[in-house]
Design a protein around this motif. Structure first.
Motif, short mmCIF file in Angstrom:
data_model
loop_
_atom_site.label_atom_id
_atom_site.label_comp_id
_atom_site.label_asym_id
_atom_site.label_seq_id
_atom_site.Cartn_x
_atom_site.Cartn_y
_atom_site.Cartn_z
N GLU A 92 50.22 39.07 48.95
CA GLU A 92 50.87 39.11 47.64
C GLU A 92 50.22 38.05 46.74
OE1 GLU A 92 55.10 38.83 48.22
OE2 GLU A 92 55.19 40.89 48.99
N VAL A 93 49.73 38.46 45.59
CA VAL A 93 48.91 37.57 44.76
C VAL A 93 49.32 37.63 43.29
CG1 VAL A 93 46.85 37.66 46.24
CG2 VAL A 93 47.23 39.47 44.53
N TYR A 94 48.86 36.64 42.52
CA TYR A 94 48.97 36.70 41.07
C TYR A 94 47.74 36.08 40.45
CZ TYR A 94 50.72 31.79 40.37
OH TYR A 94 50.88 30.43 40.29
N GLY A 95 47.42 36.51 39.21
CA GLY A 95 46.21 35.96 38.60
C GLY A 95 45.83 36.70 37.33
N VAL A 96 44.56 36.50 36.94
CA VAL A 96 44.06 37.08 35.69
C VAL A 96 42.95 38.07 36.01
CG1 VAL A 96 43.15 36.60 33.39
CG2 VAL A 96 44.54 34.86 34.57
N GLY A 97 43.23 39.35 35.77
CA GLY A 97 42.26 40.39 36.11
C GLY A 97 41.73 41.11 34.88
N ARG A 98 41.09 42.23 35.15
CA ARG A 98 40.62 43.09 34.05
C ARG A 98 41.40 44.40 34.15
NH1 ARG A 98 35.63 41.93 36.22
NH2 ARG A 98 35.30 44.09 36.84
N GLY A 99 42.06 44.78 33.07
CA GLY A 99 42.75 46.07 33.04
C GLY A 99 44.00 46.11 33.91
N SER A 100 44.93 45.17 33.65
CA SER A 100 46.13 45.12 34.51
C SER A 100 47.21 46.11 34.11
CB SER A 100 46.69 43.70 34.53
OG SER A 100 47.13 43.32 33.24
N PHE A 101 47.05 46.81 32.96
CA PHE A 101 48.05 47.82 32.60
C PHE A 101 47.67 49.12 33.31
CE2 PHE A 101 48.90 45.61 28.24
CZ PHE A 101 49.46 44.54 28.90
N ALA A 102 47.65 49.07 34.62
CA ALA A 102 47.19 50.19 35.45
C ALA A 102 47.73 49.99 36.86
CB ALA A 102 45.66 50.21 35.49
N GLU A 103 47.64 51.05 37.67
CA GLU A 103 48.17 50.92 39.05
C GLU A 103 47.30 50.02 39.92
OE1 GLU A 103 50.75 54.99 39.50
OE2 GLU A 103 48.57 55.12 39.81
N TYR A 104 45.99 49.98 39.61
CA TYR A 104 45.07 49.08 40.34
C TYR A 104 44.21 48.34 39.33
CZ TYR A 104 46.28 51.66 44.55
OH TYR A 104 46.98 52.22 45.59
N ALA A 105 43.88 47.10 39.65
CA ALA A 105 42.98 46.32 38.79
C ALA A 105 42.10 45.43 39.65
CB ALA A 105 43.79 45.46 37.82
N VAL A 106 40.91 45.16 39.12
CA VAL A 106 39.97 44.28 39.81
C VAL A 106 40.12 42.87 39.26
CG1 VAL A 106 37.52 43.74 39.86
CG2 VAL A 106 38.29 46.02 40.48
N VAL A 107 40.10 41.90 40.18
CA VAL A 107 40.24 40.50 39.80
C VAL A 107 39.17 39.68 40.51
CG1 VAL A 107 41.85 38.55 39.62
CG2 VAL A 107 42.75 40.86 39.90
N ARG A 108 38.51 38.78 39.79
CA ARG A 108 37.59 37.86 40.46
C ARG A 108 38.40 36.98 41.41
NH1 ARG A 108 33.75 34.99 36.10
NH2 ARG A 108 34.30 33.26 37.47
N ALA A 109 37.88 36.77 42.60
CA ALA A 109 38.65 36.02 43.61
C ALA A 109 38.96 34.60 43.13
CB ALA A 109 37.87 35.96 44.92
N ASP A 110 38.10 34.04 42.26
CA ASP A 110 38.37 32.68 41.80
C ASP A 110 39.35 32.65 40.61
OD1 ASP A 110 36.72 33.68 39.83
OD2 ASP A 110 35.17 32.15 40.01
N ARG A 111 39.96 33.81 40.30
CA ARG A 111 41.01 33.86 39.27
C ARG A 111 42.32 34.38 39.86
NH1 ARG A 111 37.51 36.13 34.12
NH2 ARG A 111 36.14 34.32 34.05
#
Ligand SMILES: NC(=O)c1ccc[n+]([C@@H]2O[C@H](COP(=O)([O-])OP(=O)(O)OC[C@H]3O[C@@H](n4cnc5c(N)ncnc54)[C@H](OP(=O)(O)O)[C@@H]3O)[C@@H](O)[C@H]2O)c1
Length: 322
Positions: A92-111
């Protein structure tokens, strides 16, 4: 997957719900099954393409480079890139990704960071951008020390609601500036004193060691009047700076002025980094900051959520439940 998409800049009318392919995860990235996303002013700016200076700065001239809006998220790891060792599927994680208004989003591990266990996904999703901005403003740029007097202008919004709580946690004496209808909120966040900016000028109210200028675009003379002779003003943002530069000229003038007076002006663009999320988790676990959620919307209600934010009605933060 279901996602909100936009192909051009504009009002919330440019947003629509579509079925699109899941994003591919890169070596240093994590694919997150998004349970909740957070809405912030930056996401609104990326939707409208304003101030125009942002487009020239590389965010896409005619339309956004990323079709799916949304940055803040909380969810469960669905896949990890080959170079990622800090996370496993199911975390279970939280952070800043790209395109979070979606069922899946990609996030850099360092964010990305482990989600604070005491928060729900909805609460965790509204933390990253706003709370990290508040933390960086107070510590890295404001160099706040215990016992100092802090003025938070724009205390009732996303960044401000965390700034008030973090400044109290850092043992400052906090004065919060907000409109009449939100004074109860900023008091409940722990502010020692409140100023209703519709009735009183914060510059008349006293001398502060640190001013966080988050909203309202006050003139530099007023900011200087509010500061002690050696105080610091950190310019975080403000929505009254015009469509072209968003108030960048005032910021530039402040930085030049800073070289000639005993008071210090600082400005920054927030850094998105896991180390700040870990610092925030410590404050959250200690009960020192709690997300203040005004309303939660479904994915198909993102346009409504954007309208609510743009109208200046939000008290604290808005969450999107995926
Ligand atoms: N530097 C960075 O890296 C960075 C990062 C994040 C955000 N920002 C910027 O920071 C600003 C705030 O972001 P946010 O997410 O906190 O926005 P937000 O959630 O919309 O909150 C802004 C708040 O300011 C209050 N406000 C408006 N006019 C005011 C005035 N004259 N005096 C005092 N308060 C006033 C509004 O409520 P009331 O007027 O009703 O009290 C609102 O609650 C935005 O311009 C954003 O773009 C910058």
């Amino acid at each position: 997957m279901r996602a909100v998409v936009q192909d051009r800049y504009g009002t919330a009318a440019v947003l629509r719900l579509e079925n699109i392919a899941r994003p591919e995860v890169g070596d240093q990235e994590v694919l997150v099954r998004v349970h909740a996303a957070g809405l912030d002013r930056g996401t609104w700016h990326l939707m409208t393409g304003k101030p125009y200076l942002m487009r020239v700065a590389g965010l896409g001239f005619r339309g956004p480079k990323d079709r799916v809006p949304g940055r803040d998220l909380a969810g469960t790891v669905a896949a990890v890139g080959s170079g990622v060792s800090r996370f496993e599927v199911g975390d279970e994680v939280y952070g800043v990704g790209r395109g979070s208004f979606a069922e899946y989003a990609v996030v850099r591990a360092d964010r990305l960071a482990p989600k604070p266990t005491i928060l729900s996904f909805e609460q965790a999703a509204v933390v990253p951008v706003s709370a990290a901005t508040a933390l960086q403003a107070l510590t890295d740029h404001g160099r706040l020390e215990p016992g100092q007097r802090v003025l938070v202008i724009g205390a009732s919004g996303g960044v401000g609601s965390y700034a008030v709580q973090l400044a109290k946690a850092l043992e400052a004496e906090v004065t919060a500036v907000a409109s009449s209808g939100k004074l109860d909120l900023v008091r409940s966040l722990g502010a020692d004193h409140v100023i209703d900016y519709t009735r009183e000028d914060f510059a008349d109210s006293g001398q502060y060691d640190l001013v966080l200028d988050i909203a309202g675009n006050p003139g530099l003379r007023r900011l200087r009047r509010a500061l002690t002779p050696t105080g610091t003003a950190v310019i975080v943002g403000g929505e009254d700076g015009g469509d072209l530069t968003g108030g960048m000229n005032r910021t530039l003038r402040a930085l030049v002025l800073s070289r000639f007076v005993s008071q210090r002006f600082a400005n920054f663009i927030n850094k998105e980094r896991a180390s700040d999320l870990d610092r925030l988790t410590t404050f959250i676990d200690a009960g020192q900051i709690t997300p203040s959620i005004d309303r939660a919307y479904r994915l198909d209600q993102v346009p409504e959520a954007m309208g609510h934010l743009a109208a200046g009605q939000v008290r604290g933060k808005v969450a999107i439940i995926i």
